[in-house]
Design an enzyme around this catalytic site. Structure first.
Site, PDB file in Angstrom:
ATOM      1  CG  ASP A 286      -0.276  -0.039   2.529  1.00  0.00           C
ATOM      2  OD1 ASP A 286       0.752  -0.742   2.646  1.00  0.00           O
ATOM      3  OD2 ASP A 286      -0.748   0.615   3.478  1.00  0.00           O
TER       4      ASP A 286
ATOM      5  CD  GLU B 131       4.079   0.840   6.895  1.00  0.00           C
ATOM      6  OE1 GLU B 131       4.767   1.277   7.834  1.00  0.00           O
ATOM      7  OE2 GLU B 131       3.675   1.580   5.939  1.00  0.00           O
TER       8      GLU B 131
END
Length: 410
Positions: free
Chosen positions: A98, A163
């Site tokens: 991400d 994350e």
């Protein structure tokens, strides 16, 4: 260096530019979390998985986390394995899929979702955070796979979700639901932080404690403070008392910069609309970064004592909310992963690396809390979350060589 590693090193030097293709592919897929208005990482992960299989990395396993908020109903966590000749430990390279939003698009000089190459750099959202580390791991793995060389130690590439907004569907999900993935003997590297020379290896994090203080008094007219209880006045003194904890928890740790614990008032919410109001309601927040020699329970006790003092002095009530509370032990400086990485950096980069601590948080904390030694390292200019984010192409290759050296170590 061994003849085998020289062969690996030469291959990486000749194929580092192949990662421009991978960076371009990954950047084109907007892997934003639902919290950031996105649909997750599934499309990006699928593109990566296709790239890996087409290039000979076919031992792939999914450990996806269910998430009803995204179209795929899952958040991908993908593990690629390149088996080693020894059955001793695995070398993990853990990178996240991400990215964060672009922010103010007017601050970008290029399209953030299309990689632009200039002067040895790649520009685009996510190219450094965390695709540079991801590509270094892939390049290191390919240097063995493409040449049909079996590494001394098994290489595990972990591509994580989530994350950027807390890791509930990424590393923390794996720790909770798939603890069996990691052995206590494994060497775990998280290429998600570092410096421009690659000389700092992060082995410790300050404990993170975010607090919200909601002071409740009695609102009244500004000319008659005797009829109210000034919540802002009480809150201001409380903010100073929380900040004073920097002198109470005063131990210094030279691993960190700054070396002391910090207790800083930060966010302040609006209270009354007019100047002639005594506020009966006031909210402020504090960001506390605490050296790991102190537990959060010790801090909680002292915070409560200061809150009690303010309540008694001003006749108000203070509600305390913990917005974030993270603590973890340090990875020992003599841990195998530290010694192996330091040797690899010195050999490949030709520099003398050193161990450091950081005030921020990484997924290493969760691993350390279950007894696993993890380190955070990469060679990067630290452009995370900034406009015009870039990575330096040669750093992808240098870090790939470092990883490969660890995998070749006898």
């Amino acid at each position: 260096m061994s003849e085998e590693f020289n062969q690996i090193k030469s291959w990486i030097e000749n194929h580092t530019r192949d990662m421009v293709q991978l960076e371009t592919l990954l950047t084109a897929h907007k892997a934003l979390a639902p919290e950031n208005g996105g649909t997750g990482e599934s499309e990006k992960c699928a593109a990566l998985e296709k790239f890996l299989t087409e290039n000979g990395i076919k031992n792939l396993e999914h450990f996806d986390a269910p998430d009803e908020r995204v179209p795929s109903k899952k958040r991908p966590n993908l593990v690629a394995t390149i088996p080693g000749s020894r059955n001793d430990y695995s070398i993990w390279i853990c990178a996240h899929l991400d990215v964060v939003p672009v922010g103010d698009i007017k601050l970008w000089n290029t399209d953030p979702w299309t990689v632009t190459e200039k002067d040895g750099k790649l520009y685009g959202r996510g190219v450094e955070d965390n695709q540079q580390g991801l590509c270094s791991g892939v390049l290191a793995a390919l240097s063995f796979v493409k040449q049909h060389i079996i590494p001394e130690h098994t290489i595990k590439l972990l591509f994580m979700a989530d994350e950027e907004v807390g890791s509930a569907y990424g590393m923390n999900y794996l720790i909770k639901n798939h603890r069996e993935l990691f052995s206590k003997d494994d060497l775990i590297l998280i290429p998600d932080g570092g410096d421009a020379k690659g000389e700092t290896v992060e082995i410790a994090e300050k404990n993170i404690f975010w607090l919200e203080f909601h002071t409740k008094g009695i609102q009244c007219h500004g000319s008659r403070p005797d009829l109210g209880k000034n919540a802002m006045l009480a809150g201001c003194e409380l903010a100073l008392k929380i900040n004073e904890l920097e002198n109470y928890f005063s131990a210094q740790d030279e691993l960190f910069d700054p070396p002391y614990s910090t207790f800083q008032p930060t966010k302040k919410l609006s209270n009354v609309e007019g100047v002639n109001f005594i506020p009966g309601d006031d909210v402020f927040c504090c960001d506390c970064r605490i050296n790991p020699c102190y537990s959060l329970d010790e801090v909680r006790k002292e915070v409560k004592e200061r809150v009690n003092q303010i309540e008694a002095k001003y006749g108000v009530k203070v509600e305390v909310k913990e917005l974030q509370a993270e603590e973890s032990p340090a990875t020992p400086q003599d841990a195998p992963v530290v010694k192996s990485l330091l040797k690899a950096i010195e050999t490949v980069h030709g520099i003398k690396p050193r161990c450091v601590g950081i005030g921020g948080g990484t997924v290493a904390a969760g691993l350390r809390n279950i007894g696993l030694n993890a380190v955070v390292w990469s060679t990067m200019d630290e452009l995370a979350h900034q406009p015009n984010e870039y990575c330096i192409i040669k750093n992808i290759g240098l870090d790939a060589m470092t990883i490969a050296y660890m995998a070749c170590e006898e």
